[in-house]
Design a protein around this motif. Structure first.
Motif, PDB file in Angstrom:
ATOM      1  N   VAL A   5     -32.605 -12.271  62.629  1.00  0.00           N
ATOM      2  CA  VAL A   5     -31.709 -11.153  62.891  1.00  0.00           C
ATOM      3  C   VAL A   5     -30.733 -10.962  61.743  1.00  0.00           C
ATOM      4  O   VAL A   5     -30.536  -9.861  61.244  1.00  0.00           O
ATOM      5  N   GLU A  14     -34.243 -15.471  66.350  1.00  0.00           N
ATOM      6  CA  GLU A  14     -32.805 -15.288  66.161  1.00  0.00           C
ATOM      7  C   GLU A  14     -32.416 -15.468  64.694  1.00  0.00           C
ATOM      8  O   GLU A  14     -31.521 -14.788  64.200  1.00  0.00           O
ATOM      9  N   ARG A  15     -33.072 -16.351  64.000  1.00  0.00           N
ATOM     10  CA  ARG A  15     -32.727 -16.586  62.595  1.00  0.00           C
ATOM     11  C   ARG A  15     -33.169 -15.436  61.700  1.00  0.00           C
ATOM     12  O   ARG A  15     -32.729 -15.341  60.546  1.00  0.00           O
ATOM     13  N   TYR A  23     -35.783 -11.158  74.932  1.00  0.00           N
ATOM     14  CA  TYR A  23     -36.759 -12.248  74.926  1.00  0.00           C
ATOM     15  C   TYR A  23     -36.880 -12.876  76.317  1.00  0.00           C
ATOM     16  O   TYR A  23     -37.992 -13.172  76.783  1.00  0.00           O
ATOM     17  N   TRP A  27     -27.989 -19.898  70.744  1.00  0.00           N
ATOM     18  CA  TRP A  27     -29.249 -19.728  71.466  1.00  0.00           C
ATOM     19  C   TRP A  27     -30.060 -21.021  71.547  1.00  0.00           C
ATOM     20  O   TRP A  27     -31.025 -21.089  72.293  1.00  0.00           O
ATOM     21  N   GLN A  58     -27.916 -10.539  68.143  1.00  0.00           N
ATOM     22  CA  GLN A  58     -28.466 -11.800  68.644  1.00  0.00           C
ATOM     23  C   GLN A  58     -28.491 -11.829  70.171  1.00  0.00           C
ATOM     24  O   GLN A  58     -29.462 -12.300  70.775  1.00  0.00           O
ATOM     25  N   LEU A 100     -31.250  -9.560  71.381  1.00  0.00           N
ATOM     26  CA  LEU A 100     -32.548 -10.201  71.169  1.00  0.00           C
ATOM     27  C   LEU A 100     -32.811 -11.259  72.228  1.00  0.00           C
ATOM     28  O   LEU A 100     -33.916 -11.324  72.798  1.00  0.00           O
ATOM     29  N   ALA A 101     -31.821 -12.101  72.519  1.00  0.00           N
ATOM     30  CA  ALA A 101     -31.996 -13.135  73.532  1.00  0.00           C
ATOM     31  C   ALA A 101     -32.275 -12.518  74.897  1.00  0.00           C
ATOM     32  O   ALA A 101     -33.135 -13.006  75.651  1.00  0.00           O
ATOM     33  N   LEU A 120     -37.788 -18.423  70.264  1.00  0.00           N
ATOM     34  CA  LEU A 120     -36.517 -17.705  70.268  1.00  0.00           C
ATOM     35  C   LEU A 120     -35.667 -18.119  69.066  1.00  0.00           C
ATOM     36  O   LEU A 120     -35.010 -17.280  68.429  1.00  0.00           O
ATOM     37  N   ASP A 121     -35.673 -19.391  68.746  1.00  0.00           N
ATOM     38  CA  ASP A 121     -34.904 -19.874  67.605  1.00  0.00           C
ATOM     39  C   ASP A 121     -35.368 -19.212  66.307  1.00  0.00           C
ATOM     40  O   ASP A 121     -34.558 -18.775  65.488  1.00  0.00           O
ATOM     41  N   THR A 178     -35.614  -7.555  64.865  1.00  0.00           N
ATOM     42  CA  THR A 178     -35.952  -8.525  63.808  1.00  0.00           C
ATOM     43  C   THR A 178     -36.590  -7.844  62.608  1.00  0.00           C
ATOM     44  O   THR A 178     -37.208  -8.522  61.806  1.00  0.00           O
TER      45      THR A 178
END
Length: 249
Positions: free
Chosen positions: A69, A66-67, A176, A54, A169, A172-173, A62-63, A249
């Motif tokens: 998740v 994602e971390r 987002y 991502w 992930q 989520l992306a 977003l970073d 998340t």
């Protein structure tokens, strides 16, 4: 017969296993393909993490999401627990190859009455310790086959964990990006509402001056209210994507 005379026979039996080793069945494969240039055989790596893919979006928010998740997502945590359980089953199966030792302590408190004329015997305590050992010799390879099966199941669990993480992930992306789209659309609609409000004011002034009809005022007002209704829908959609991200998340 001496017991050590049986060692060659035991070694021969230990080399035997239940059932043959798995071998991939042969399949006819063409020698070459016309479109082979630039291609190579697939090398699946289901248990390998996919990395921070991502980061190509260059979005710090977003970073950070994602971390989270792989740490807090309940589906990923369930897959992780299943993998830990699978590894424990492998260790349990491997332990069957070794002897089992057991110790059982015992404490008994007793009191007996004495014979006539001798009075009572004071209470006393008896201590005992029993030890035992057992060893299930893997003569026919049953335990080894169980170990192989549990190891294969652990590999499947590891792949499930990686795929569950990747699925969360990706979801989520996607949510987002959709949320950011709704944000951009909301900005555009607010600008449109401001322009429509000015157009309605101009139309009302024209109607007062006699240069615009009442129908023109109604049309301008309808356009304004339509855009306002779209903005409400955008707000609802954005809230849904925000809640979806919160769940992941």
């Amino acid at each position: 017969m001496r017991w050590w005379a049986l060692l060659p026979a035991l070694a021969l039996l230990a080399a035997c296993t239940v059932g043959p080793d798995y071998r991939r069945p042969p399949a006819p494969v063409p020698v070459a393909f016309k479109e082979l240039a630039g291609w190579k055989p697939a090398a699946p790596a289901e248990t390998q993490p996919r990395g921070p893919w991502w980061s190509a979006f260059h979005d710090p928010v977003l970073d950070a999401l994602e971390r989270q998740v792989s740490i807090t997502n309940e589906t990923v945590r369930a897959a992780a627990a299943a993998y830990v359980q699978a590894r424990a089953l492998v260790a349990e199966a491997q332990s069957a190859l070794f002897p089992t030792l057991g110790v059982t302590p015992s404490v008994v408190r007793s009191k007996q009455s004495g014979a006539a004329g001798f009075g009572s015997i004071p209470p006393f305590t008896e201590y005992s310790l029993q030890a035992g050992a057992a060893w299930d010799l893997d003569v026919w390879g049953r335990i080894r086959r169980q170990i192989e099966a549990q190891q294969a199941a652990a590999e499947i669990s590891a792949a499930d964990l990686v795929n569950a993480t990747l699925s969360a992930q990706v979801a989520l992306a996607s949510d987002y990006v959709d949320l950011r789209y709704e944000d951009a659309l909301a900005v555009l609609l607010r600008q449109t509402i401001a322009a429509s409000a000015r157009a309605l004011q101009i139309t009302e002034n024209g109607h007062t001056a006699g240069t615009a009809s009442r129908g023109d005022v109604v049309t301008a007002d309808s356009l304004l209210k339509g855009v306002e209704a779209q903005l409400v829908g955008v707000g609802v959609a954005r809230a849904q994507f925000e809640h979806a991200i919160a769940v992941l998340t």
